[in-house]
Design a protein around this motif. Structure first.
Motif, mmCIF file in Angstrom:
data_model
loop_
_atom_site.group_PDB
_atom_site.id
_atom_site.type_symbol
_atom_site.label_atom_id
_atom_site.label_comp_id
_atom_site.label_asym_id
_atom_site.label_seq_id
_atom_site.Cartn_x
_atom_site.Cartn_y
_atom_site.Cartn_z
ATOM 1 N N GLY B 59 0.969 -1.634 0.369
ATOM 2 C CA GLY B 59 -0.298 -0.395 -0.102
ATOM 3 C C GLY B 59 0.749 0.825 0.244
ATOM 4 N N LEU B 60 1.721 0.925 0.960
ATOM 5 C CA LEU B 60 2.747 2.085 1.011
ATOM 6 C C LEU B 60 3.373 2.602 -0.778
ATOM 7 C CD1 LEU B 60 3.503 4.394 3.264
ATOM 8 C CD2 LEU B 60 5.556 3.422 3.781
ATOM 9 N N VAL B 61 4.553 2.136 -0.956
ATOM 10 C CA VAL B 61 3.964 1.755 -2.750
ATOM 11 C C VAL B 61 3.415 2.417 -3.534
ATOM 12 C CG1 VAL B 61 5.384 0.150 -4.687
ATOM 13 C CG2 VAL B 61 5.571 -0.622 -2.398
ATOM 14 N N LYS B 62 2.862 1.849 -3.383
ATOM 15 C CA LYS B 62 1.037 2.520 -4.342
ATOM 16 C C LYS B 62 0.986 3.890 -4.007
ATOM 17 C CE LYS B 62 -0.978 -1.898 -5.211
ATOM 18 N NZ LYS B 62 -2.503 -2.147 -4.238
ATOM 19 N N ASP B 63 0.736 4.293 -3.013
ATOM 20 C CA ASP B 63 0.709 5.423 -2.397
ATOM 21 C C ASP B 63 1.870 6.671 -2.789
ATOM 22 O OD1 ASP B 63 -1.683 5.108 -1.587
ATOM 23 O OD2 ASP B 63 -1.230 4.947 0.530
ATOM 24 N N HIS B 64 3.182 6.311 -2.814
ATOM 25 C CA HIS B 64 4.013 7.120 -2.588
ATOM 26 C C HIS B 64 4.180 7.438 -4.404
ATOM 27 C CE1 HIS B 64 7.659 8.760 -2.357
ATOM 28 N NE2 HIS B 64 8.220 7.681 -3.353
ATOM 29 N N PHE B 65 3.862 6.480 -4.680
ATOM 30 C CA PHE B 65 4.318 6.479 -6.375
ATOM 31 C C PHE B 65 2.978 7.298 -6.426
ATOM 32 C CE2 PHE B 65 4.735 5.346 -10.551
ATOM 33 C CZ PHE B 65 5.991 4.894 -11.366
ATOM 34 N N LEU B 66 1.848 6.848 -6.647
ATOM 35 C CA LEU B 66 0.498 8.392 -6.990
ATOM 36 C C LEU B 66 0.698 9.483 -6.726
ATOM 37 C CD1 LEU B 66 -2.352 6.454 -6.618
ATOM 38 C CD2 LEU B 66 -1.308 6.613 -8.732
ATOM 39 N N GLN B 67 1.739 9.773 -5.441
ATOM 40 C CA GLN B 67 2.436 10.700 -4.894
ATOM 41 C C GLN B 67 2.822 11.638 -5.276
ATOM 42 O OE1 GLN B 67 1.808 11.381 -0.743
ATOM 43 N NE2 GLN B 67 1.743 13.575 -1.645
ATOM 44 N N VAL B 68 4.204 10.732 -6.281
ATOM 45 C CA VAL B 68 5.339 11.179 -6.271
ATOM 46 C C VAL B 68 4.425 11.918 -7.702
ATOM 47 C CG1 VAL B 68 7.174 10.834 -8.301
ATOM 48 C CG2 VAL B 68 6.965 10.763 -5.239
ATOM 49 N N LEU B 69 3.559 10.633 -8.944
ATOM 50 C CA LEU B 69 3.574 11.489 -9.952
ATOM 51 C C LEU B 69 2.820 12.328 -9.870
ATOM 52 C CD1 LEU B 69 2.054 7.463 -11.264
ATOM 53 C CD2 LEU B 69 3.780 8.836 -12.170
ATOM 54 N N LYS B 74 1.569 18.071 -11.665
ATOM 55 C CA LYS B 74 1.161 19.332 -10.789
ATOM 56 C C LYS B 74 2.187 20.695 -11.658
ATOM 57 C CE LYS B 74 -1.411 19.742 -7.033
ATOM 58 N NZ LYS B 74 -1.080 19.233 -5.743
ATOM 59 N N GLU B 75 3.691 19.778 -11.175
ATOM 60 C CA GLU B 75 4.771 20.950 -11.705
ATOM 61 C C GLU B 75 4.801 21.060 -13.341
ATOM 62 O OE1 GLU B 75 7.930 19.731 -9.707
ATOM 63 O OE2 GLU B 75 7.193 20.481 -7.030
ATOM 64 N N VAL B 78 0.409 20.604 -15.275
ATOM 65 C CA VAL B 78 -1.175 21.333 -15.145
ATOM 66 C C VAL B 78 -0.647 23.035 -14.893
ATOM 67 C CG1 VAL B 78 -2.693 22.156 -13.220
ATOM 68 C CG2 VAL B 78 -1.696 19.582 -13.568
ATOM 69 N N SER B 79 0.161 23.588 -14.394
ATOM 70 C CA SER B 79 1.020 24.846 -14.724
ATOM 71 C C SER B 79 0.869 25.180 -15.246
ATOM 72 C CB SER B 79 1.511 24.766 -13.071
ATOM 73 O OG SER B 79 2.478 24.540 -13.306
ATOM 74 N N LYS B 80 2.150 24.358 -16.716
ATOM 75 C CA LYS B 80 2.063 24.665 -17.654
ATOM 76 C C LYS B 80 1.417 25.195 -18.107
ATOM 77 C CE LYS B 80 5.310 23.019 -20.028
ATOM 78 N NZ LYS B 80 5.955 22.244 -20.989
ATOM 79 N N LEU B 119 0.654 13.811 -23.315
ATOM 80 C CA LEU B 119 1.585 13.310 -23.444
ATOM 81 C C LEU B 119 2.315 13.228 -22.603
ATOM 82 C CD1 LEU B 119 3.789 15.087 -26.701
ATOM 83 C CD2 LEU B 119 2.743 13.093 -26.122
ATOM 84 N N GLN B 120 1.910 14.075 -21.565
ATOM 85 C CA GLN B 120 2.598 13.529 -20.577
ATOM 86 C C GLN B 120 2.089 13.050 -19.625
ATOM 87 O OE1 GLN B 120 3.029 16.631 -16.915
ATOM 88 N NE2 GLN B 120 4.197 15.729 -16.161
ATOM 89 N N LYS B 121 0.696 12.710 -19.715
ATOM 90 C CA LYS B 121 -0.133 12.158 -18.716
ATOM 91 C C LYS B 121 0.634 10.538 -18.836
ATOM 92 C CE LYS B 121 -4.516 10.254 -18.135
ATOM 93 N NZ LYS B 121 -5.025 10.407 -19.048
ATOM 94 N N GLN B 122 0.129 10.130 -20.343
ATOM 95 C CA GLN B 122 0.598 9.171 -21.647
ATOM 96 C C GLN B 122 1.833 8.607 -20.782
ATOM 97 O OE1 GLN B 122 0.551 9.595 -25.831
ATOM 98 N NE2 GLN B 122 -1.383 10.308 -25.503
ATOM 99 N N PHE B 123 3.034 9.539 -20.764
ATOM 100 C CA PHE B 123 4.330 8.812 -20.126
ATOM 101 C C PHE B 123 3.780 8.918 -18.716
ATOM 102 C CE2 PHE B 123 8.673 10.505 -17.322
ATOM 103 C CZ PHE B 123 8.578 9.894 -18.252
#
Ligand SMILES: [Zn+2]
Ligand SMILES: [Zn+2]
Ligand SMILES: [Zn+2]
Lengths: 83, 885
Positions: B59-69, B74-75, B78-80, B119-123
């Protein structure tokens, strides 16, 4: 100078009876009896020997219904057509 | 929390291993997200993920990965992404008045930025897939792969959720508007392209392919399908649709599905509305509904078809959807048989678009219904369109409300002539009859008009004129001159009856209409008994009679008018009157028209009698001198059975002696032929044709006998005082003064003040050339029919008769109003009925009372406020009702 090119006057006709209405049908003499559509020639008046007038059609019906001897509906005298 | 609990029970060794793996996991994740994830990193990643999972930290692995994504998304994304639209934040700025360049610019900005973020999403999804693979390896190592698929699905949907929520929480307020504009402009572009294509293939398209017979339908539909298929392909292949499709797909992938749909829906509806307005415009003389339907097929539906097809979610060969039977599905052109059975979505779109188009056109036409009806019957295509729209939307009540208010505003005003109102009413009846065969709301619309007309004095007269006049229902309409409204109605009725025989389906139609119709008619007015066949008989004449109040009043008025006309004839030609009477007999029954028939018969008899009498008079007169004045040949008499004519105004008049003599002879001869019947001349009636001869010219007039009597007096004596002249022709002085004005107005006589103040001197204008110098040519003949010039008819009008009878009650009415302050019409009516029982008993109808009272209102004796009658202030000053004693 005035020249007359045509005069189109208006008159009304009347039977010139003493009374206004037929004593049998109560309709105007200058109108017509209940069986007729048009007044005048189509529904003539007829006078009795007693000098009472009726629509021809009215008195004929009356006379035919009175047997054996018809009387004038107005004066009850024996009915006879004025000659 | 659960994980931390596990930590407590772990040995230090384990903790070290976990920490190491975690650090490895974090750095690998970072590398992968940087896009540097080569094979060695990936295998290391798999190893650490498996290690962590073994310790129950999946669970922690998944949460962290999604968090990083999320952080990265965002960085970097989205803002761009929103930055691109920053320049367009004033959405209204981009409205069509902006230069095209900028518009194109933002279209491409949208495409490009969408492409970029996708494209970013696909990546990121690719990265996520690496994690999924790692997790799968772990599960495979456990030899149990039951739940794996569910797990990965779950991961992707969590990711998707994250993407949309990040975007939606940062969404700039103007973004939906940007989308709407994007679709609007793209669609407009598409529409223009379609129009060009349409133009090209117009020859085939031009054939009406909408109501096909069973027989030819198959081949025709096939041609149709081929063509549509071809069109569809061209559309599908256009770059434009591909671009739009891509934008939609990208937007959907970002979670903007419903916002996108709203945007293109609103763009489509906007375009459709513009199209309807363009096509419909102010032209009521050609049908537009069909072109609108064609356009819906040609542009938005094709667009949607292509779009849904591109997105891959339209073309299900979904036979279940054929269960959805739209009312339009029966129409062969409304779906695409052969290509594919249209998806339920497309059918729903079609229904929505068509409903919207119907409603838009309907509102447009209802808003202009007044003008449309003025233009009727030329505007019947617009009426036919409106009928179809209403059948579909069922919003008849809208029409009733809107039309009534425009009637009140534009027609039922003091400025409109009674004739205009009646003509508009007739057009209204005809037009609405098309829309509403049951007559339900014709009654609703007709009521305010008839109510208003009842308050006008000249209504009956106008109606009768309209019925009998040669100008027909539409005085300025072409072609129909010499044809009375009555004849038109009769032709109409004939046609309707024929049509009635064959249209049994119409009853279903009607029922459907009744069902669809939400507007509740007034239960009293809309008698259910009337709703079947009788209802359809709601003819124009019936509505006219309804205005007047009763058939008898109309017949009465007609009789007066007929009498006037017949008495003013100078010949025996009554063909058109006979025709009218025959028509009226059909509508009102023979017995109602009996008196009129006798009147006409009098004219026929007169002609015969006149010929006989003249023939016998000529015989006896032969050899005798013709005498001065008038020859028998010029005399043609009308002999009437006065009992059957309306009251006739007989006035004394001394006609020229020669004519008078001739009339006496004529009467005597009549008595001889028709004994014991006698003739009574009505010397003021009839017509006289005169020729006035002057030195250099002659002028002809057709006048009333009194005019003739006047002018003939001037042959003996060229100057008369009014008193002397009145005495000479045997009429009252005031009447002479009124009647003589005719000759003065013609420049034949001149008037000067007499010695006494109330006397006038009239002189024959010898030298008429002086007064009429301009344009007078020697020998010109001018014929004028001047009978009834001063509105003085020979027959007492119905109003005159009514006025005379009502005047008795005037004092009583004014007395009541003084006592009560104000009263409503029906209360006055009922009170009169109750109290005026002695001779002359009050026996007038409500309408008659109303028309009498409106007379008092126009004389400013009474005023009407909020349906209550008051005595005017002006009159109050003059009335001194005995208060005491
Ligand atoms: Zn009789
Ligand atoms: Zn008779
Ligand atoms: Zn007798």
């Amino acid at each position: 100078m005035v020249r007359n090119l045509g005069w189109h006057p208006v008159a009304s006709w009347t039977w010139d009876a003493q009374d206004e209405t037929c004593g049998i049908c109560r309709m105007a003499f200058d109108g017509c009896c209940p069986d007729c559509k048009f007044p005048g020639d189509d529904c003539p008046l007829i006078w009795g020997a007693c000098n009472h007038a009726f629509h021809l059609h009215c008195i004929l019906k009356w006379v035919n219904s009175q047997t054996p001897q018809p009387h004038c509906p107005m004066c009850r005298r024996e009915w006879q057509f004025k000659g | 929390m659960e994980n931390l609990g596990i930590l407590d029970s772990l040995s230090d060794e384990c903790i070290d291993e976990i920490l190491q793996s975690w650090n490895g996991y974090c750095s690998c994740t970072e590398e992968i997200l940087k896009g540097k994830g080569d094979l060695s990193i990936e295998s290391e990643f798999v190893a650490v993920v498996i290690a962590l999972c073994r310790h129950g930290l999946e669970g922690l692995v998944k949460d962290h990965f999604l968090q990083v994504l999320e952080v990265a998304f965002k960085e970097n994304g989205v803002s761009k992404f929103w930055q691109h639209f920053h320049d367009y934040c004033d959405a209204s700025m981009m409205a069509s008045n902006k230069p095209l360049q900028i518009q194109e610019n933002y279209q491409s900005v949208l495409c490009e930025s969408l492409e970029e973020i996708c494209l970013q999403k696909q990546f990121q999804e690719k990265c996520l897939l690496i994690l999924v693979h790692a997790l799968q390896s772990y599960e495979e190592s456990l030899m149990e792969s039951k739940k794996s698929e569910v797990e990965t699905d779950n991961l992707f949907s969590r990711y998707q959720l994250m993407v949309s929520s990040v975007l939606l929480t940062t969404l700039p307020r103007h973004f939906p508007e940007i989308l709407r504009l994007y679709f609007k402009e793209s669609l407009e572009e598409l529409s223009t392209m379609m129009a060009e294509e349409y133009e090209g293939g117009n020859e085939i398209q031009g054939e009406g392919n909408f109501d096909l017979d069973e027989g030819e339908s198959l081949t025709k539909i096939e041609v149709d399908i081929d063509k549509r298929y071809y069109e569809m392909n061209t559309v599908r292949n256009t770059k434009l649709v591909r671009n739009i499709g891509k934008v939609v797909r990208d937007l959907r992938s970002l979670g903007f599905t419903s916002m996108t749909e709203d945007a293109y829906a609103s763009a489509i509806f906007f375009l459709l509305k513009t199209k309807v307005h363009d096509l419909a415009g102010d032209d009521y003389r050609s049908p537009v509904l069909e072109s609108i339907r064609e356009w819906i097929q040609a542009v938005p539906l094709q667009f949607l078809y292509a779009l849904l097809d591109y997105l891959g979610d339209s073309v299900g060969y979904d036979t279940a959807s054929s269960g959805l039977k739209s009312p339009l599905a029966s129409c062969p052109s409304s779906c695409y048989p052969g290509i594919s059975i249209p998806s339920e979505g497309l059918i729903r779109w079609q229904l929505r678009l068509e409903y919207f188009a119907y409603e838009t056109l309907q509102d447009l036409r209802i808003g202009k219904l007044f003008e449309i009806i003025v233009d009727y019957p030329d505007s019947s295509p617009a009426i036919e369109d409106l009928k179809q729209c209403l059948e579909y939307t069922g919003q008849h009540s809208k029409l009733v409300d809107s039309f009534i208010s425009s009637l009140r505003f534009r027609l039922l005003t003091a400025g409109a002539s009674t004739n205009d109102i009646l003509h508009q009413y007739v057009s209204t009846i005809k037009a609405l009859r098309t829309i509403d065969p049951t007559g339900v709301f014709l009654e609703a619309v007709g009521e305010p008009i008839s109510e208003y007309l009842r308050g006008r004095k000249d209504t009956i007269k106008c109606i009768v004129t309209m019925l009998t006049d040669g100008t027909g229902g539409h005085s300025n309409g072409p072609g129909n001159s010499g044809d009375s409204l009555l004849e038109e109605l009769n032709r109409d009725a004939g046609n309707q009856e024929n049509a009635d025989c064959g249209d049994d389906f119409n009853i279903d139609d009607k029922q459907a209409w009744m069902n669809a119709e939400r507007w509740e008619p007034d239960p009293v007015k809309a008698d259910p008994l009337k709703s079947s066949r009788n209802r359809r008989k709601l003819d124009i004449l019936g509505m006219m009679v309804n205005i007047i109040g009763s058939k008898d009043q109309l017949v009465n008025e007609y009789r007066v008018m007929l009498a006037e006309k017949l008495l003013n004839k100078s010949d025996y030609d009554i063909d058109s009157e006979i025709r009218t009477l025959e028509l009226l007999k059909i509508h009102f029954g023979e017995s109602s028209m009996q008196r009129c028939e006798i009147m006409l018969n009098d004219l026929i008899d007169s002609k015969r009698t006149n010929t006989n009498i003249k023939a016998s008079m000529q015989q006896s007169q032969r050899g005798t001198e013709q005498g001065e004045g008038i020859s028998l040949a010029l005399l043609d008499a009308t002999i009437i059975s006065s009992n059957f004519w309306p009251p006739i105004l007989v006035e004394s008049l001394n006609i020229p002696a020669a004519v008078d003599q001739l009339l006496s002879d004529y009467a005597r001869r009549f008595h001889e032929i028709k004994t014991p019947r006698k003739l009574l001349w009505k010397k003021n009636l009839g017509t006289v044709k005169l020729e006035l001869q002057f030195e250099d010219r002659t002028v002809q007039f057709t006048v009333a006998p009194v005019h003739a009597a006047i002018i003939m007096q001037f042959q003996e004596q060229t100057t008369w005082t009014s008193k002397n002249l009145a005495a000479a022709i045997g009429v009252p002085v005031d009447m002479l003064n009124r009647r003589i004005s005719f000759w003065i107005s013609k420049g034949i006589l001149s008037e000067m003040p007499g010695k006494e103040s109330d006397d006038h001197v009239f002189t024959l204008v010898d030298d008429m050339v002086d007064t009429n110098r301009n344009g007078v040519i020697n020998g010109t003949c001018e014929e004028l029919l001047v009978v009834d010039e001063e509105g003085e008819g020979s027959v007492a009008s119905v109003e005159e008769q009514l006025l005379k009878e009502m005047t008795v009650y005037e004092k009583f009415i004014l007395g009541m109003l003084t006592n009560f302050g104000s009263m409503a019409l029906d209360r006055i009516h009922n009170t009169l009925k109750m109290f005026c029982v002695a001779e002359p008993a009050y026996d007038k109808s409500l309408h008659q009372l109303q028309s009498f009272l409106s007379g008092l209102i126009s004389e400013e004796k009474l005023e009407l406020r909020d349906a209550f009658l008051f005595i005017t202030e002006r009159l109050k000053i003059f009335i001194h009702w005995p208060q005491e004693s």
